[in-house]
Design a protein around this motif. Structure first.
Motif, PDB file in Angstrom:
ATOM      1  N   GLU A   1     -41.348  24.701  -3.240  1.00 33.80           N
ATOM      2  CA  GLU A   1     -40.504  25.386  -4.220  1.00 33.80           C
ATOM      3  C   GLU A   1     -40.015  24.439  -5.308  1.00 33.80           C
ATOM      4  OE1 GLU A   1     -37.392  27.300  -2.102  1.00 33.80           O
ATOM      5  OE2 GLU A   1     -38.732  28.740  -1.115  1.00 33.80           O
ATOM      6  N   GLY A   2     -40.360  23.153  -5.191  1.00 35.90           N
ATOM      7  CA  GLY A   2     -39.925  22.164  -6.167  1.00 35.90           C
ATOM      8  C   GLY A   2     -41.079  21.595  -6.964  1.00 35.90           C
ATOM      9  N   PRO A   3     -41.495  20.338  -6.684  1.00 38.28           N
ATOM     10  CA  PRO A   3     -42.528  19.659  -7.481  1.00 38.28           C
ATOM     11  C   PRO A   3     -43.871  20.385  -7.536  1.00 38.28           C
ATOM     12  CG  PRO A   3     -41.386  18.104  -6.053  1.00 38.28           C
ATOM     13  CD  PRO A   3     -40.929  19.462  -5.636  1.00 38.28           C
ATOM     14  N   LEU A   4     -44.208  21.135  -6.474  1.00 41.22           N
ATOM     15  CA  LEU A   4     -45.514  21.791  -6.442  1.00 41.22           C
ATOM     16  C   LEU A   4     -45.502  23.196  -7.065  1.00 41.22           C
ATOM     17  CD1 LEU A   4     -46.745  20.806  -2.858  1.00 41.22           C
ATOM     18  CD2 LEU A   4     -47.417  19.798  -5.053  1.00 41.22           C
ATOM     19  N   ALA A   5     -44.357  23.605  -7.613  1.00 39.22           N
ATOM     20  CA  ALA A   5     -44.242  24.973  -8.128  1.00 39.22           C
ATOM     21  C   ALA A   5     -44.576  25.093  -9.611  1.00 39.22           C
ATOM     22  CB  ALA A   5     -42.828  25.497  -7.884  1.00 39.22           C
TER      23      ALA A   5
END
Length: 275
Positions: A113-117
Motif C-alpha cells: 500500500e506504500g512504495p509498490l502502489a
C-alpha cells in the motif's frame, strides 16, 4: 466518491479482474483520472471490496463445479473412501495453494500500500508481466487438460499470484494463467485453474478490507453500487474469456498491455496523473 465514480470503477473491475491485463493497473489509472488519491486507505479498501463482486460472478458461473468440489471435500472429511475422489483432493490443493499469498499479503501490506502502489511500478509491471506471458505462450506445451491438474500445478500457480500482489500491473490472472501454461496445461485448463484459485484469495482480501471501505470516507452506497456493477460485468467477462481462450492465444492481451504501459508513461510524463 460519488455513485457515478463507484459504478465506473465497478465496470473497470468487472472487465479487467479476470482478463490478463491487470485490474489494479486499470483501477489506479481510472482513480487518478477521477482525481482520487490512489494511496488513500479508503480508496485502497474500496478497490479490494468491489473485487468481491467479481468473485461472486465466479461463484455463480462455476456454481455446479463448486458445489461438486465442496461436497466432495465435506464427504472426504468423514469418509476414507471419498478421499480418493479427485474433487476432494483438488479442494485441499486450492486451500493449501492460497496460504502463501495470504502470508505475503499480511506481511507485506505496508509495502504493497506504500512504495509498490505507484503508477511507475504499474508501468514496469505491465512490461515485465507481458514478457512473462509471451514466454509462457511460447514455452508451454498446451497439452494437458483440466483432468490432469496435479497438486504441484495448483501450488505453483497459487504462489505465482504473489507476483501481482507485490507488483500491481503484473496481473493476477496473467501471472497464474501463464504459470499454468509453463506447467504444460492447455489454455482452458490454465484459465479455469486461475479462476478457482482466485476465489479464496480475492474473497479474503475483500472481506479483510471491508471495514476500511465502509468505515472511511467513501460510505456504504458507493461500495454497494461498485460491487453490484462489478458482479454483472465480471460474469459477462468470464463467459467471454473462456470462449476466447478456447480459440485464441494471449498475443492480443500482451500487445494491449504494452500499449497501456506506453499510455500510462505518457500520462505520467505530462503530469496528467499523479505517480
Amino acid at each position: 466518491m460519488g455513485i457515478g465514480a463507484a459504478a465506473l470503477l465497478g465496470v473497470v473491475e468487472g472487465i479487467t479482474e479476470f482478463l490478463p491485463v491487470s485490474s489494479t493497473a486499470h483501477l489506479k489509472i481510472t482513480e487518478s483520472l477521477l482525481g482520487l488519491q490512489t494511496d488513500d486507505t479508503s480508496v485502497v479498501a474500496f478497490t479490494a471490496v468491489i473485487q468481491v463482486g467479481a468473485i461472486a460472478a465466479v461463484l455463480v458461473y462455476f456454481f455446479g463445479d463448486i458445489v461438486r468440489i465442496v461436497g466432495a471435500w465435506f464427504r472426504g472429511l468423514t469418509n476414507a473412501e471419498a478421499r480418493t475422489d479427485h474433487d476432494y483432493r483438488f479442494a485441499w490443493w486450492v486451500i493449501i495453494a492460497t496460504i502463501p499469498i495470504v502470508i505475503v499479503g499480511l506481511a507485506a501490506k505496508p509495502l504493497i500500500e506504500g512504495p509498490l502502489a505507484g503508477l511507475w511500478v504499474v508501468v514496469a509491471s505491465l512490461v515485465v508481466g507481458s514478457g512473462f506471458m509471451w514466454w509462457a505462450e511460447r514455452r508451454g506445451s498446451h497439452t494437458r487438460p483440466e483432468g490432469e491438474v496435479t497438486f504441484a500445478d495448483s501450488f505453483v500457480v497459487g504462489v505465482s499470484q504473489i507476483l501481482a500482489l507485490l507488483f500491481p500491473g503484473f496481473s493476477r490472472s496473467g501471472a497464474s494463467i501463464s504459470t499454468g501454461l509453463l506447467r504444460g496445461l492447455d489454455r482452458v485448463a490454465a484459465t479455469r485453474l486461475s479462476f478457482f484459485l482466485s476465489i479464496p484469495a480475492l474473497t479474503g482480501a475483500g472481506l479483510y478490507e471491508l471495514k476500511d471501505a465502509v468505515g472511511g470516507s467513501i460510505g456504504v452506497a458507493p461500495v454497494l453500487v461498485g460491487t453490484a456493477v462489478s458482479f454483472v460485468v465480471a460474469y459477462v467477462a468470464i463467459a467471454w474469456l473462456l470462449r476466447f481462450v478456447s480459440r485464441h492465444d494471449f498475443t492480443s492481451f500482451i500487445l494491449y498491455r504494452l500499449a497501456l504501459a506506453v499510455v500510462v508513461t505518457g500520462l505520467l510524463v505530462t503530469h496528467s496523473v499523479s505517480p
